[in-house]
Design a protein around this motif. Structure first.
Motif, short mmCIF file in Angstrom:
data_model
loop_
_atom_site.label_atom_id
_atom_site.label_comp_id
_atom_site.label_asym_id
_atom_site.label_seq_id
_atom_site.Cartn_x
_atom_site.Cartn_y
_atom_site.Cartn_z
N PRO A 488 0.80 -1.23 0.00
CA PRO A 488 0.00 0.00 0.00
C PRO A 488 0.83 1.28 0.00
O PRO A 488 0.44 2.26 -0.63
N ASP A 489 1.99 1.26 0.68
CA ASP A 489 2.83 2.46 0.66
C ASP A 489 3.78 2.47 -0.54
O ASP A 489 4.58 3.39 -0.71
N GLU A 490 3.69 1.43 -1.37
CA GLU A 490 4.43 1.30 -2.63
C GLU A 490 5.95 1.25 -2.45
O GLU A 490 6.71 1.45 -3.39
N THR A 491 6.41 0.92 -1.25
CA THR A 491 7.85 0.82 -1.01
C THR A 491 8.37 -0.60 -1.19
O THR A 491 9.58 -0.80 -1.26
N LYS A 492 7.45 -1.58 -1.25
CA LYS A 492 7.89 -2.98 -1.32
C LYS A 492 7.07 -3.73 -2.37
O LYS A 492 5.96 -3.34 -2.72
N LEU A 493 7.64 -4.83 -2.81
CA LEU A 493 7.02 -5.67 -3.81
C LEU A 493 6.89 -7.09 -3.27
O LEU A 493 7.86 -7.65 -2.77
N ALA A 494 5.70 -7.66 -3.35
CA ALA A 494 5.51 -9.09 -3.13
C ALA A 494 5.50 -9.74 -4.50
O ALA A 494 4.71 -9.36 -5.36
N ILE A 495 6.40 -10.68 -4.71
CA ILE A 495 6.60 -11.23 -6.05
C ILE A 495 6.36 -12.73 -6.04
O ILE A 495 6.99 -13.47 -5.27
#
Length: 791
Positions: A488-495
């Motif tokens: 949601p804060d666009e700092t991380k990616l779940a891949i």
């Protein structure tokens, strides 16, 4: 603790080859067709983030239970925990519905509406009813929440909690005086003229009704929709207009019946299934309720540019061609999609013959449509981010108050465009011989996140790009495919990531587009596959290109044995528009394992992305238009020739197999190219396209009553006389997709033709996609026997 487990698993993977061989041993059908969750493992699915971006939630089944459960990975402790049912029930549902300040988010869960703060993550439940509420949105001023309950729109004022009904749709028609000027009116007027008491009572009643009507003036207008179905009720940001779609189902459309023989009751039970292609379709209307004027009006489509354009194929039918005479084609309007300030709206209009898509500016006050972009395809509109059916909106949204983004195959490949709805200026944001396969606009609307296959058609990578276009920055680098969910804060990616011989696993990574970290690397979270599965050295098939007869490059995967037995098998993937010659874990994992088993026995196996496969642009996608079993089959025949030339395969020892569309190609191969394939297994195959569904088939072959030539050329049942070699047919008897009736009709045709080199295996309790391990095992034992005996 989890990292210790992972290290232990990796250590086990380094065991000696002799120890590995003892675990799984020689591949057999019985081994590889077991329940996959019990011996392969279950990959994580349904990836979602917590509101605070500190936990990744996903469905998983590491304990081989009957079904998947919800798990959470805590980024701070780096631990995975199973989420208890009580906690799971309190978790917010996924949605992307924010207010203008991105301070609050709306979602629907279990039929109720909830509001969550993005600052402190507090949840406020707005409804708690037996009836289902859905599709919540914020009003243009952010003061209300609009949602659907039943057929109608309602609003809740956030400050006061006032619930208001915005529409009053009703089925049927408004009751009217059946005889306003006849006998009843005469008698009524005569009674009032004769009796003073009646006259006085009526005057009092009318006065009371006038007061009541005045008090109810704020209630919404009653809108009667007859027997039509109501969908897509939406309100404009300023609350002045409500748009909706009415659909009139054609009662002449006959549905099919699928008999179910093995039932709990002991009686045969009928399953009501779909209609067949060419059945009368539903009529769609787009309406606007002008709240201020208290009027409902239908939006006219007669002036849409090209609405009467005649498709090219009708030239093959002189009577149809001459009778066209500016016929107005049926269309479906999707949307509208509004800018945040509510000043601009666009709709996606699609013709039901699938040959046109119009993006149009929509004025709800004047009910006018203005063309912004038209994509015409004499085959059919489709491709990533575009969709292949009239109800598809495709990828579309507002970048700012005047600019939309969307995808189009204008260049022959699906690319991203922006368009100023006031000036009409269109800008290509991406270009090249590759496809943009997924688009996500950042919350601040400054960055696009894209998944494309520009590195290789068989790879999918994640990129960031400025919203105005320009240089794309590649974020993922490992060979394979990446499915990315932004926090949601666009700092991380779940891949979710996989390779061709490694099933999907879950990784987490910093978002370098935000952190600007040059050393960001994905960290693996899950280890899903079992030691038994890892004990076998599953092959990475070689991805090659094969030159087709017409000079095009066919992408394919080839499985090479250590020592060839001079025999080959071609696997044909299903769905038609699907990709399988790629570098990630296939949804055809059972077939992948069976192919490994064949190679162990000396077979060379080829798996082609024949004409109409996805991932290769418009021309490849539509290469089967009006002739299924044409270029898609010759691509497989060219693959057989390539095997003979490059691998020394005996031309009389080539088999072919596949399911669904792959079963169809197998039939066409054995019927129309009998000297190429010595044996074939057609699994749940389409035998006559006139018996398949409308949305899929009409795109490719038009309708059987208007384009009979296309259906005659494309349906295997007309070529059954050409069968020379050995055919196995396998089909589930409760298949509601490709009906069992297909193979029953083909069987009768083969019987009448006197063919004796075929057999049919029926599975009484299986649908199109088999479920039971016993059915999979029986089916593939028969395929294995076919190839061993006939090749």
């Amino acid at each position: 603790m989890f990292h210790v487990f992972r290290i232990a698993c990796l250590a086990l993977c380094l065991l000696s080859k002799s120890s590995i061989a003892q675990t799984l041993g020689v591949l057999t059908v019985e081994k590889i067709m077991r329940d996959p969750k019990k011996w392969i493992g279950t990959s994580p699915t349904e990836i979602a983030w917590s509101e605070d971006s500190k936990t990744i939630y996903f469905n998983w089944n590491p304990n081989k239970n009957a079904g998947d459960s919800l798990y959470g990975y805590d980024l701070s402790s780096k631990k995975i925990n199973k989420i208890a049912p009580a906690e799971r029930r309190t978790l917010p549902a996924k949605s992307n519905v924010f207010d203008k300040q991105k301070a609050q988010r709306l979602y629907e869960k279990n039929g109720d509406i909830f509001l969550i703060s993005t600052a402190d993550f507090k949840v406020r439940q707005l409804t708690n009813t037996v009836e289902r509420e859905s599709n919540p949105v914020f009003s243009g001023d952010n003061e209300k929440v609009i949602f659907t309950q039943g057929m109608n729109l309602f609003s809740i004022t956030l400050e006061s909690g006032l619930l208001s009904q915005l529409t009053d749709f009703k089925t049927g028609t408004k009751k009217a005086d059946p005889n306003p000027d006849g006998q009843e009116k005469f008698l009524k007027d005569d009674q009032l003229a004769m009796f003073e008491v009646l006259k006085e009572r009526k005057a009092k009643k009318d006065a009371g009704k006038k007061i009541t009507d005045a008090e109810r003036a704020s209630y919404p207008k009653e809108i009667y929709i007859g027997e039509k179905s109501l969908t897509n009720q939406e309100i404009s940001p300023d609350g002045r207009y409500i748009t909706y779609r009415l659909t009139q189902t054609n009662k002449a459309a006959k549905s099919t019946i699928v008999p179910n023989y093995v039932t709990e009751s002991g009686f045969t039970e009928d399953i009501s299934a779909r209609t067949k292609v060419g059945a009368p379709t539903s009529d769609s209307e787009f309406w606007v309720y002008n709240v201020k004027r208290d009027t409902t009006l239908r939006v006219s489509v007669k002036d849409i540019p090209g609405i009467t354009d005649k498709p090219d194929y009708v030239k093959d039918y002189p009577k149809l061609d001459s009778a066209w005479k500016n016929k107005q084609r049926d269309v479906i309007i999707n949307g509208p999609f509004w800018s945040e300030n509510g000043e601009n709206a666009v709709v996606i209009v699609r013709s039901t013959d699938a040959k046109d898509r119009w993006i149009m500016a929509f004025n709800p006050e004047t009910l006018t449509l203005k063309l912004l972009d038209r994509q015409r395809d004499e085959a059919w509109i489709g491709g990533p981010g575009i969709g292949g059916y009239p109800m598809s909106s495709g990828e579309i949204g507002f970048i700012d108050e005047n600019t939309i983004y969307f995808q189009s195959e204008e260049t022959g490949y699906s690319h991203l465009y922006s368009l100023d709805v006031t000036s009409g200026k269109k800008t290509a944001l991406t270009s090249g011989k590759f496809e943009v396969q997924h688009v996500n606009l950042s919350k601040d609307k400054k960055t696009f996140y894209l998944i494309t296959n520009e590195v290789h058609p068989g790879e999918q990578h994640f990129y960031s790009m400025p919203v105005a276009g320009g240089q794309r920055v590649r974020i993922t680098h490992q060979t394979g495919a990446h499915e990315v969910t932004l926090s949601p804060d666009e700092t991380k990616l779940a891949i979710r990531y996989s390779q061709s011989n490694v099933p999907w696993e879950l990784f987490v990574m910093e978002n370098p587009a935000v952190s600007h970290a040059k050393t960001a690397k994905p960290e693996q979270i899950t280890q899903s596959v079992t030691q038994e599965f890892l004990s076998y050295p599953w092959r990475k098939a070689k991805v090659v290109t094969i030159k087709a007869t017409d000079g095009q490059d066919i992408y394919a995967r080839v499985y090479e044995p250590r020592k060839s037995n001079g025999k080959a098998v071609i696997f044909v993937h299903g769905a038609g528009y699907l990709q399988n010659a790629h570098k990630w874990w296939s949804q055809y994992f059972r077939e992948y394992m069976f192919n490994n088993m064949l190679v162990d026995q000396g077979y060379t196996v080829l798996d082609l992305d024949y004409r109409a496969s996805s991932g290769y642009g418009r021309d490849w996608r539509t290469g089967i238009y009006r002739f299924m079993g044409g270029k898609d089959l010759t691509d497989n025949v060219d693959g057989a020739k390539w095997l003979i030339k490059n691998y020394g395969i005996n031309p009389k020892k080539i088999g072919i197999y596949g399911g669904s569309y792959g079963g169809f190609i197998t039939l066409m191969g054995l019927f129309t190219a009998p000297d190429v394939f010595a044996a074939g297994a057609a699994l749940r195959p389409v035998t006559d396209w006139a018996a398949y569904n409308h949305p899929y088939t009409a795109n490719i072959l038009n309708e059987p009553q208007s384009d009979s030539l296309a259906y005659r050329k494309s349906s295997p049942i007309y070529y059954a006389a050409g069968l020379k070699n050995n055919l196995l047919i396998c089909h589930g008897m409760v298949d509601v997709n490709v009906h069992y009736q297909d193979v029953v009709r083909l069987s009768q045709r083969l019987i009448e033709l006197g063919k004796n080199n075929w057999e049919l295996a029926s599975y009484p309790m299986e649908d199109h996609a088999f479920v039971e391990a016993s059915s999979w095992t029986d089916e593939y034992k028969r395929i294995w026997k076919l190839f061993e005996e006939k090749l």
